[in-house]
Design a protein around this motif. Structure first.
Motif, short mmCIF file in Angstrom:
data_model
loop_
_atom_site.label_atom_id
_atom_site.label_comp_id
_atom_site.label_asym_id
_atom_site.label_seq_id
_atom_site.Cartn_x
_atom_site.Cartn_y
_atom_site.Cartn_z
N UNK A 141 0.63 -1.09 -0.03
CA UNK A 141 -0.07 -0.12 0.01
C UNK A 141 0.72 1.25 -0.17
N UNK A 142 1.92 1.04 0.70
CA UNK A 142 2.89 2.28 0.58
C UNK A 142 3.47 2.67 -0.75
N UNK A 143 3.63 1.49 -1.46
CA UNK A 143 4.20 1.54 -2.87
C UNK A 143 3.23 2.35 -3.95
N UNK A 144 1.71 2.05 -3.29
CA UNK A 144 0.77 2.32 -4.17
C UNK A 144 0.34 3.83 -4.04
N UNK A 145 0.43 4.17 -2.97
CA UNK A 145 0.29 5.58 -2.65
C UNK A 145 1.36 6.47 -3.08
N UNK A 146 2.59 5.99 -3.05
CA UNK A 146 3.65 6.57 -3.78
C UNK A 146 3.59 6.89 -5.10
N UNK A 147 3.20 5.81 -5.93
CA UNK A 147 2.99 5.86 -7.27
C UNK A 147 1.84 6.96 -7.63
N UNK A 148 0.65 6.90 -6.74
CA UNK A 148 -0.48 7.61 -6.96
C UNK A 148 0.33 9.26 -6.93
N UNK A 149 0.94 9.60 -5.92
CA UNK A 149 1.47 10.89 -5.82
C UNK A 149 2.17 11.14 -7.13
N UNK A 150 3.29 10.37 -7.49
CA UNK A 150 4.17 10.51 -8.56
C UNK A 150 3.22 10.68 -9.84
N UNK A 151 2.15 10.32 -10.02
CA UNK A 151 1.40 10.41 -11.15
C UNK A 151 0.46 11.56 -10.85
N UNK A 152 0.25 12.37 -9.89
CA UNK A 152 -0.53 13.29 -9.79
C UNK A 152 -1.85 13.19 -9.50
N UNK A 153 -2.32 11.98 -8.98
CA UNK A 153 -3.47 11.67 -8.43
C UNK A 153 -3.67 11.76 -6.84
N UNK A 154 -3.72 12.86 -6.60
CA UNK A 154 -3.68 13.09 -4.98
C UNK A 154 -4.84 12.40 -4.30
N UNK A 155 -5.96 12.48 -4.85
CA UNK A 155 -7.40 11.86 -4.23
C UNK A 155 -7.21 10.24 -3.96
N UNK A 156 -6.54 9.77 -5.35
CA UNK A 156 -6.32 8.38 -4.97
C UNK A 156 -5.38 8.00 -3.99
N UNK A 157 -4.28 8.76 -3.87
CA UNK A 157 -3.24 8.70 -2.99
C UNK A 157 -3.82 8.86 -1.47
N UNK A 158 -4.63 9.91 -1.39
CA UNK A 158 -5.23 9.60 0.16
C UNK A 158 -6.17 8.56 0.36
N UNK A 159 -6.83 7.98 -0.65
CA UNK A 159 -7.76 7.02 -0.51
C UNK A 159 -7.16 5.88 -0.09
N UNK A 160 -5.78 5.47 -0.70
CA UNK A 160 -5.13 4.29 -0.41
C UNK A 160 -4.42 4.41 0.94
N UNK A 161 -4.05 6.06 1.23
CA UNK A 161 -3.54 6.06 2.53
C UNK A 161 -4.32 5.88 3.58
N UNK A 162 -5.69 6.06 3.38
CA UNK A 162 -6.61 6.08 4.71
C UNK A 162 -6.39 4.29 4.89
N UNK A 163 -6.44 3.42 3.82
CA UNK A 163 -6.61 2.05 3.97
C UNK A 163 -5.20 1.74 4.61
#
Length: 302
Positions: free
Chosen positions: A216-238
């Protein structure tokens, strides 16, 4: 070893390291000097010493982990178990990469592959070694060699499985997906990295708390690098639902790295609100892990 391995996946190496060391000292070491012991005792000692190295690494003691891996390799050679020796080399490659020594990581991966081809064919082992080689090459910005090594890893894991080896840690589709996500992220192929990261999270079992957290940490990291902050926050809560008693300093360190990645985006309200919740969760986790966190451990002190 199987009991230690199952417990480690759920609780983290920090809680088990001392128990493994005592088992090695009290139960295994005396048999190494028993004239009635055979090669299998040296293989057991090598496998448990390598496991101790991973638990030391998970506890934030990479220097101690390197010492365990260095001791495990000659034990594996003495046992005559070449796949086990190659397995230890893969662990040394991982540790070198974690300490930002890509050249050494490549060297250990190549050593492991040389050992692996001399023993019985174990596709999961060579897949792991090719993956470690690809990760190190990607960090070193060797794009084409990294891509070729990753392709080799996928080919090996898709090959007909050989008989299980009693001492090797499993390297399965979920593990390859997780590593592939990191490799492709470092190669700045973010869309492909995202696909593998999502697969890794989906494939992780509930009983593997640390692996799920790292995926999940990797997934949040990749979302941030892609510029999708909403997706990053969603996975971050998980991610914050990860079991608080998980005794993994490595997870805490990667969580701190993730916070640093998100910090420049705190002007966006969902990120700012998430960071507030993150800091609350971190304070609670640090209280539970106060006996494990090394004094030199970095990260935020909020």
């Amino acid at each position: 070893m199987d009991h230690f391995r199952r417990a480690d996946r759920q609780t983290g190496g920090g809680r088990l390291y001392g128990a493994v060391i005592r088992h090695l000292s009290d139960r295994v070491a005396p048999r190494l000097v028993d004239i009635g012991s055979g090669p299998q005792v040296f293989a057991a000692a090598a496998a448990l010493t390598e496991m101790a190295g991973w638990m030391a690494h998970d506890s934030g003691h990479d220097d101690r982990a390197a010492q365990h891996f260095a001791r495990a390799l000659p034990l594996a050679h003495t046992s005559g178990d070449l796949p086990l020796a190659a397995h230890v080399a893969a662990s040394s490659s991982h540790l070198a990469l974690e300490t930002r020594d890509a050249a050494r990581a490549v060297g250990w991966a190549r050593t492991g592959l040389e050992l692996a081809v001399q023993g019985p064919r174990i596709p999961a082992l060579t897949a792991r070694l090719h993956t470690m080689q690809a990760r190190a090459l990607a960090v070193a910005s060797q794009r084409t060699p990294a891509a070729h090594a990753l392709e080799a890893a996928h080919r090996d894991l898709e090959a007909s499985p050989a008989a299980d080896h009693p001492w090797l840690s499993p390297f399965d589709t979920a593990a390859l997906a997780s590593e592939s996500a990191l490799i492709l992220r470092d190669l700045e192929q973010y869309d492909e990295a995202l696909s593998h990261a999502e697969q890794a999270v989906a494939l992780r079992e509930a009983g593997r708390a640390r692996s799920l957290a790292l995926s999940r940490i990797s997934l949040v990291d990749i979302h941030v690098r892609r510029g999708d902050l909403d997706a990053a926050v969603s996975v971050g809560h998980d991610l914050l639902s990860t079991s608080p008693p998980l005794g993994s300093v490595r997870v805490v360190q990667q969580l701190d790295g993730l916070r640093r990645l998100l910090e420049p985006h705190r002007g966006y309200r969902p990120v700012r609100e998430y960071l507030a919740r993150f800091d609350d969760a971190r304070r609670a986790r640090m209280l539970l892990l106060a006996d494990l966190i090394p004094p030199s451990s970095g990260g935020t002190t909020t």
